[in-house]
Design a protein around this motif. Structure first.
Motif, PDB file in Angstrom:
ATOM      1  N   ARG A   1       0.858  -1.185   0.000  1.00 52.01           N
ATOM      2  CA  ARG A   1       0.000   0.000   0.000  1.00 52.01           C
ATOM      3  C   ARG A   1       0.890   1.230   0.000  1.00 52.01           C
ATOM      4  O   ARG A   1       1.869   1.294   0.733  1.00 52.01           O
ATOM      5  CB  ARG A   1      -0.916  -0.013   1.220  1.00 52.01           C
ATOM      6  CG  ARG A   1      -1.951  -1.123   1.127  1.00 52.01           C
ATOM      7  CD  ARG A   1      -2.838  -1.184   2.363  1.00 52.01           C
ATOM      8  NE  ARG A   1      -3.833  -2.223   2.198  1.00 52.01           N
ATOM      9  CZ  ARG A   1      -3.609  -3.526   2.426  1.00 52.01           C
ATOM     10  NH1 ARG A   1      -2.422  -3.925   2.828  1.00 52.01           N
ATOM     11  NH2 ARG A   1      -4.565  -4.401   2.241  1.00 52.01           N
ATOM     12  N   GLN A   2       0.520   2.200  -0.818  1.00 55.36           N
ATOM     13  CA  GLN A   2       1.320   3.414  -0.928  1.00 55.36           C
ATOM     14  C   GLN A   2       0.511   4.609  -0.447  1.00 55.36           C
ATOM     15  O   GLN A   2      -0.691   4.711  -0.727  1.00 55.36           O
ATOM     16  CB  GLN A   2       1.767   3.619  -2.369  1.00 55.36           C
ATOM     17  CG  GLN A   2       2.716   2.508  -2.824  1.00 55.36           C
ATOM     18  CD  GLN A   2       3.128   2.655  -4.254  1.00 55.36           C
ATOM     19  OE1 GLN A   2       2.281   2.834  -5.126  1.00 55.36           O
ATOM     20  NE2 GLN A   2       4.424   2.601  -4.503  1.00 55.36           N
TER      21      GLN A   2
ATOM     22  N   CYS B   1       1.013  13.689   4.562  1.00 53.94           N
ATOM     23  CA  CYS B   1      -0.325  13.765   5.160  1.00 53.94           C
ATOM     24  C   CYS B   1      -0.934  12.400   5.467  1.00 53.94           C
ATOM     25  O   CYS B   1      -1.965  12.322   6.128  1.00 53.94           O
ATOM     26  CB  CYS B   1      -1.268  14.575   4.275  1.00 53.94           C
ATOM     27  SG  CYS B   1      -1.651  13.818   2.682  1.00 53.94           S
ATOM     28  N   GLY B   2      -0.319  11.322   5.000  1.00 51.34           N
ATOM     29  CA  GLY B   2      -0.793   9.980   5.304  1.00 51.34           C
ATOM     30  C   GLY B   2      -1.918   9.461   4.423  1.00 51.34           C
ATOM     31  O   GLY B   2      -2.422   8.366   4.657  1.00 51.34           O
ATOM     32  N   THR B   3      -2.334  10.220   3.423  1.00 50.00           N
ATOM     33  CA  THR B   3      -3.437   9.786   2.563  1.00 50.00           C
ATOM     34  C   THR B   3      -3.107   8.470   1.878  1.00 50.00           C
ATOM     35  O   THR B   3      -2.076   8.354   1.212  1.00 50.00           O
ATOM     36  CB  THR B   3      -3.741  10.856   1.487  1.00 50.00           C
ATOM     37  OG1 THR B   3      -4.084  12.075   2.137  1.00 50.00           O
ATOM     38  CG2 THR B   3      -4.878  10.412   0.572  1.00 50.00           C
ATOM     39  N   GLN B   4      -3.986   7.471   2.046  1.00 50.09           N
ATOM     40  CA  GLN B   4      -3.858   6.195   1.348  1.00 50.09           C
ATOM     41  C   GLN B   4      -4.205   6.424  -0.120  1.00 50.09           C
ATOM     42  O   GLN B   4      -5.287   6.930  -0.431  1.00 50.09           O
ATOM     43  CB  GLN B   4      -4.811   5.163   1.951  1.00 50.09           C
ATOM     44  CG  GLN B   4      -4.479   4.785   3.364  1.00 50.09           C
ATOM     45  CD  GLN B   4      -3.211   3.962   3.442  1.00 50.09           C
ATOM     46  OE1 GLN B   4      -2.940   3.120   2.599  1.00 50.09           O
ATOM     47  NE2 GLN B   4      -2.430   4.205   4.461  1.00 50.09           N
ATOM     48  N   LEU B   5      -3.314   6.052  -1.028  1.00 50.97           N
ATOM     49  CA  LEU B   5      -3.513   6.352  -2.440  1.00 50.97           C
ATOM     50  C   LEU B   5      -3.642   5.108  -3.318  1.00 50.97           C
ATOM     51  O   LEU B   5      -4.597   4.988  -4.084  1.00 50.97           O
ATOM     52  CB  LEU B   5      -2.355   7.219  -2.958  1.00 50.97           C
ATOM     53  CG  LEU B   5      -2.273   8.615  -2.349  1.00 50.97           C
ATOM     54  CD1 LEU B   5      -0.889   9.204  -2.530  1.00 50.97           C
ATOM     55  CD2 LEU B   5      -3.335   9.506  -2.956  1.00 50.97           C
ATOM     56  N   PHE B   6      -2.664   4.185  -3.221  1.00 49.23           N
ATOM     57  CA  PHE B   6      -2.583   3.081  -4.174  1.00 49.23           C
ATOM     58  C   PHE B   6      -2.256   1.783  -3.463  1.00 49.23           C
ATOM     59  O   PHE B   6      -1.737   1.780  -2.345  1.00 49.23           O
ATOM     60  CB  PHE B   6      -1.477   3.345  -5.213  1.00 49.23           C
ATOM     61  CG  PHE B   6      -1.453   4.748  -5.739  1.00 49.23           C
ATOM     62  CD1 PHE B   6      -2.494   5.229  -6.510  1.00 49.23           C
ATOM     63  CD2 PHE B   6      -0.395   5.603  -5.453  1.00 49.23           C
ATOM     64  CE1 PHE B   6      -2.484   6.527  -6.989  1.00 49.23           C
ATOM     65  CE2 PHE B   6      -0.364   6.894  -5.929  1.00 49.23           C
ATOM     66  CZ  PHE B   6      -1.419   7.356  -6.705  1.00 49.23           C
TER      67      PHE B   6
END
Length: 142
Positions: free
Chosen positions: A71-72, A77-82
């Motif tokens: 998980r990337q 900011c810690g936003t889960q993206l991919f």
């Protein structure tokens, strides 16, 4: 060709999706519930269809499917993206809420529905798969 853009919460990471996703799904696996405090809407895209600018951090974990998932997220900011699964390295999962226009895509399926909490609002119009579905075929234009 259709392009969609998105970003993390702080804007340090931006991305472009080139073309249409292979599938858009609401995932109810326990990992997605931990990340989103709910189901997570994700688009499955060919890896080469995702263009990313900005730094990414990674978290690697074995999922309930037995696959290793990377998980990337934005390190600022810690936003889960991919996400990317070891079983399907040719695909990337993109969290739809990070698109500049998240309404531009609609989910077609609930996956890992067996893990959804009793209060979850699963749209009965969507296909329901109790655990991990097979990957969709890739249709390449000539």
């Amino acid at each position: 060709m259709i392009e969609r853009t998105g970003r993390c919460l702080c804007g340090a990471v931006t991305f472009t999706l080139v073309g249409e996703p292979l599938a858009v799904r609401v995932c109810w696996c326990r990992d997605c519930q931990h990340l989103a405090a709910n189901g997570s809407v994700n688009a499955m895209v060919p890896a080469e269809a995702l263009v990313v600018a900005g730094p990414l951090s990674e978290y690697i974990k074995q999922a309930d499917s037995g696959n290793v998932v990377t998980r990337q997220f934005c390190p600022a900011c810690g936003t889960q993206l991919f996400a990317q699964s070891s079983a399907r390295p040719q695909f990337r999962m993109v969290r739809i809420g990070n698109l500049d226009d998240p309404s531009s895509l609609r989910p077609g399926m609930n996956i890992w529905a067996a893990s959804a909490p009793g209060w979850a609002c699963l749209d009965p119009a969507l296909e329901r798969v109790e655990q991990q579905p097979a990957p969709p075929p890739i249709h390449r234009s000539a």
